[in-house]
Design a protein around this motif. Sequence first.
Motif, mmCIF file in Angstrom:
data_model
loop_
_atom_site.group_PDB
_atom_site.id
_atom_site.type_symbol
_atom_site.label_atom_id
_atom_site.label_comp_id
_atom_site.label_asym_id
_atom_site.label_seq_id
_atom_site.Cartn_x
_atom_site.Cartn_y
_atom_site.Cartn_z
ATOM 1 N N SER A 163 0.820 -1.198 0.000
ATOM 2 C CA SER A 163 0.000 0.000 0.000
ATOM 3 C C SER A 163 0.861 1.258 0.000
ATOM 4 N N GLY A 164 0.391 2.287 -0.704
ATOM 5 C CA GLY A 164 1.093 3.564 -0.689
ATOM 6 C C GLY A 164 1.174 4.137 0.709
ATOM 7 N N HIS A 165 0.241 3.775 1.558
ATOM 8 C CA HIS A 165 0.243 4.210 2.958
ATOM 9 C C HIS A 165 1.483 3.708 3.672
ATOM 10 N N ASP A 166 2.038 2.556 3.225
ATOM 11 C CA ASP A 166 3.223 1.959 3.860
ATOM 12 C C ASP A 166 4.486 2.129 3.030
ATOM 13 N N ALA A 167 4.430 2.965 1.998
ATOM 14 C CA ALA A 167 5.541 3.062 1.051
ATOM 15 C C ALA A 167 6.843 3.502 1.703
ATOM 16 N N ASN A 168 6.762 4.375 2.701
ATOM 17 C CA ASN A 168 7.978 4.890 3.334
ATOM 18 C C ASN A 168 8.343 4.144 4.617
ATOM 19 N N LYS A 169 7.632 3.089 4.912
ATOM 20 C CA LYS A 169 7.920 2.307 6.119
ATOM 21 C C LYS A 169 8.743 1.079 5.751
ATOM 22 N N ARG A 170 9.818 0.863 6.473
ATOM 23 C CA ARG A 170 10.723 -0.229 6.163
ATOM 24 C C ARG A 170 10.781 -1.217 7.311
ATOM 25 N N VAL A 171 10.959 -2.478 6.946
ATOM 26 C CA VAL A 171 11.158 -3.538 7.929
ATOM 27 C C VAL A 171 12.537 -4.134 7.690
ATOM 28 N N THR A 172 13.332 -4.202 8.757
ATOM 29 C CA THR A 172 14.652 -4.833 8.661
ATOM 30 C C THR A 172 14.525 -6.302 9.042
ATOM 31 N N TRP A 173 15.057 -7.166 8.189
ATOM 32 C CA TRP A 173 14.968 -8.601 8.398
ATOM 33 C C TRP A 173 16.345 -9.200 8.643
ATOM 34 N N ASN A 174 16.418 -10.086 9.604
ATOM 35 C CA ASN A 174 17.635 -10.855 9.869
ATOM 36 C C ASN A 174 17.443 -12.279 9.366
ATOM 37 N N SER A 175 18.373 -12.741 8.559
ATOM 38 C CA SER A 175 18.296 -14.093 8.001
ATOM 39 C C SER A 175 19.471 -14.912 8.499
ATOM 40 N N LEU A 176 19.185 -16.121 8.966
ATOM 41 C CA LEU A 176 20.223 -17.051 9.428
ATOM 42 C C LEU A 176 20.158 -18.311 8.588
ATOM 43 N N PHE A 177 21.282 -18.664 8.011
ATOM 44 C CA PHE A 177 21.399 -19.930 7.274
ATOM 45 C C PHE A 177 22.244 -20.882 8.098
ATOM 46 N N SER A 178 21.684 -22.037 8.405
ATOM 47 C CA SER A 178 22.408 -23.024 9.212
ATOM 48 C C SER A 178 22.452 -24.351 8.463
ATOM 49 N N PRO A 179 23.653 -24.873 8.195
ATOM 50 C CA PRO A 179 23.750 -26.155 7.492
ATOM 51 C C PRO A 179 23.597 -27.363 8.401
ATOM 52 N N ARG A 180 23.627 -27.162 9.726
ATOM 53 C CA ARG A 180 23.599 -28.309 10.642
ATOM 54 C C ARG A 180 22.589 -28.102 11.764
ATOM 55 N N TRP A 181 21.424 -27.548 11.431
ATOM 56 C CA TRP A 181 20.396 -27.359 12.447
ATOM 57 C C TRP A 181 19.818 -28.709 12.847
ATOM 58 N N LEU A 182 19.584 -28.876 14.141
ATOM 59 C CA LEU A 182 19.038 -30.128 14.667
ATOM 60 C C LEU A 182 17.590 -29.936 15.100
ATOM 61 N N LEU A 189 19.738 -28.571 6.710
ATOM 62 C CA LEU A 189 19.751 -27.167 6.323
ATOM 63 C C LEU A 189 18.492 -26.448 6.801
ATOM 64 N N ARG A 190 18.673 -25.197 7.189
ATOM 65 C CA ARG A 190 17.521 -24.395 7.581
ATOM 66 C C ARG A 190 17.833 -22.918 7.409
ATOM 67 N N ILE A 191 16.811 -22.138 7.069
ATOM 68 C CA ILE A 191 16.902 -20.677 7.026
ATOM 69 C C ILE A 191 15.821 -20.114 7.938
ATOM 70 N N ILE A 192 16.215 -19.190 8.801
ATOM 71 C CA ILE A 192 15.273 -18.492 9.683
ATOM 72 C C ILE A 192 15.275 -17.021 9.293
ATOM 73 N N ILE A 193 14.100 -16.456 9.093
ATOM 74 C CA ILE A 193 13.973 -15.047 8.725
ATOM 75 C C ILE A 193 13.033 -14.380 9.717
ATOM 76 N N THR A 194 13.544 -13.431 10.479
ATOM 77 C CA THR A 194 12.750 -12.753 11.501
ATOM 78 C C THR A 194 12.983 -11.250 11.417
ATOM 79 N N PRO A 195 11.985 -10.448 11.818
ATOM 80 C CA PRO A 195 12.189 -8.995 11.836
ATOM 81 C C PRO A 195 13.162 -8.599 12.934
#
Length: 487
Positions: free
Chosen positions: A357-376, A400-406
């Motif tokens: 939405s144009g209402h949210d055009a100037n609002k940003r969300v920062t995301w942290n991504s973790l890639f783990s090849p040996r997640w249990l 393998l796993r990827i976690i994506i969180t704000p």
Amino acid sequence: MPAALLRPRVALAQTNLISTLLLSLCLHTGSVTGGIMKADETQNGGGDTISHSLALVQHLEALLAQGNGSDVALRVQTVGAEQVKVIQAHSLMLSLQSPVFEELLLSRNGTTLVLLETAECAAVFDKFIRYLYCGEISLCLEQATSLHKLATKYRVQGLQQGVTQYMTQNLASNSPSGHVVEWYQYALQTGDVALRDSCLQYLSWNLSSVLQSGEWTHVSNDLLMTLLQSSDLILQSEMELFAALEAWINQNEPDALTAENALRAVRYAMMPPLELFRLQTQSPVLARYQESVRDLLYQSYQFHSSSPLHMAKYFDVNCSLFMPRNYLSPAWGSPWVINNPMRDDRSTSFQTQLGPSGHDANKRVTWNSLFSPRWLPLSMRPMYSEQGSTQPTRVDGGRLRIIITPATSSAEFAGVSFQKTVVVMTRKQGKMVVRHVYNFHQSTEETGDFLVEADLHRKTSEYLVDGSLHLHIVVKPLYQTLIATKK
């Protein structure tokens, strides 16, 4: 004469033909049991195995080429054309490989079998017959459908399955005019569900390259609507899709109903207001059919001018108009190249727009991504006793796993759910294509099959490009309907 009475004669003819074939082979090898040949000997249950299969294939190929012992002439004709192709063949070889040939040979009169084929199939018929003798075939992209038709018509299942596999594996191959759209239409006509789905998946996942190719204008009306109605398309932006649709309409000049339905499948709300305004003032196609999409344009402007919470009171914001596709532009995600992906954990950060939405055009969300090849998984993690000691854990059981969180939580997230999509890229035929797509909300643990078939320990893995894993993370904000009753 009834077929039942013909069978003994056919059996006798095949017996005589076997003798002829053996005699022909003797002429090539010197004798049936002798001759100078290299033996491939391997230990097998205490005995040795001698294999001359390659030599046998060569002799059968020579037998076909020279016509020795031939008892049937295949006269391949094309309707409306004078050109005729004649192939000297052997009933035994044809009957063993094709039940259709077996029936045709039982009911034939004389030593000639007349076969009516299309010009494309007639051009590759000698290759088809060679496969019946040798069990191998060389083909190119332009010959695939013709050989598949012949294999289907004469019920040669091995060749039919082999050509289908070849087509599935060569969707990304380069060809002057493109071939995936043609193969999709062919699979649709013949009922080959596996090939149809593979072609549709390739078109959906690599739509940006398809839109720029020569085959885009050859897309049928039905395929066009199938693509336009999908939320799983991977492309740069909705503007890119509209430009391609405009080119398709100009090239194909469809009837008004087809054009209107296609234009109504465009998600105008996913375009920024300035771009949407530019389309209205500069697009000849949109000007011609503006009355058909006026309500969608009006809703899109409303969507951009008010808050999603307010929109949800009056409109179903879960409909396709307000639902993003998998856009690769920077506002919706970020590419991520992971070198030596099996070495250790990796992390990255990126920003996306809060919502379309144009209402949210100037609002940003920062995301942290973790890639783990040996997640249990939880069931395999260390167990703590009352004394604080841990039980041994198998490290090689991780996956393998990827976690994506704000990076931070915000009250502005209310009413918005974020779907994450990880696009796995690979290189085929010298160009980057999509290998797989995974959808989840926070972690690929939710999918259960994230890269389970990928052997990333091998640098030659088909999931790696020069030893690196190429990903593109897409964040799709979906507005939730907060008030069920519209006012």
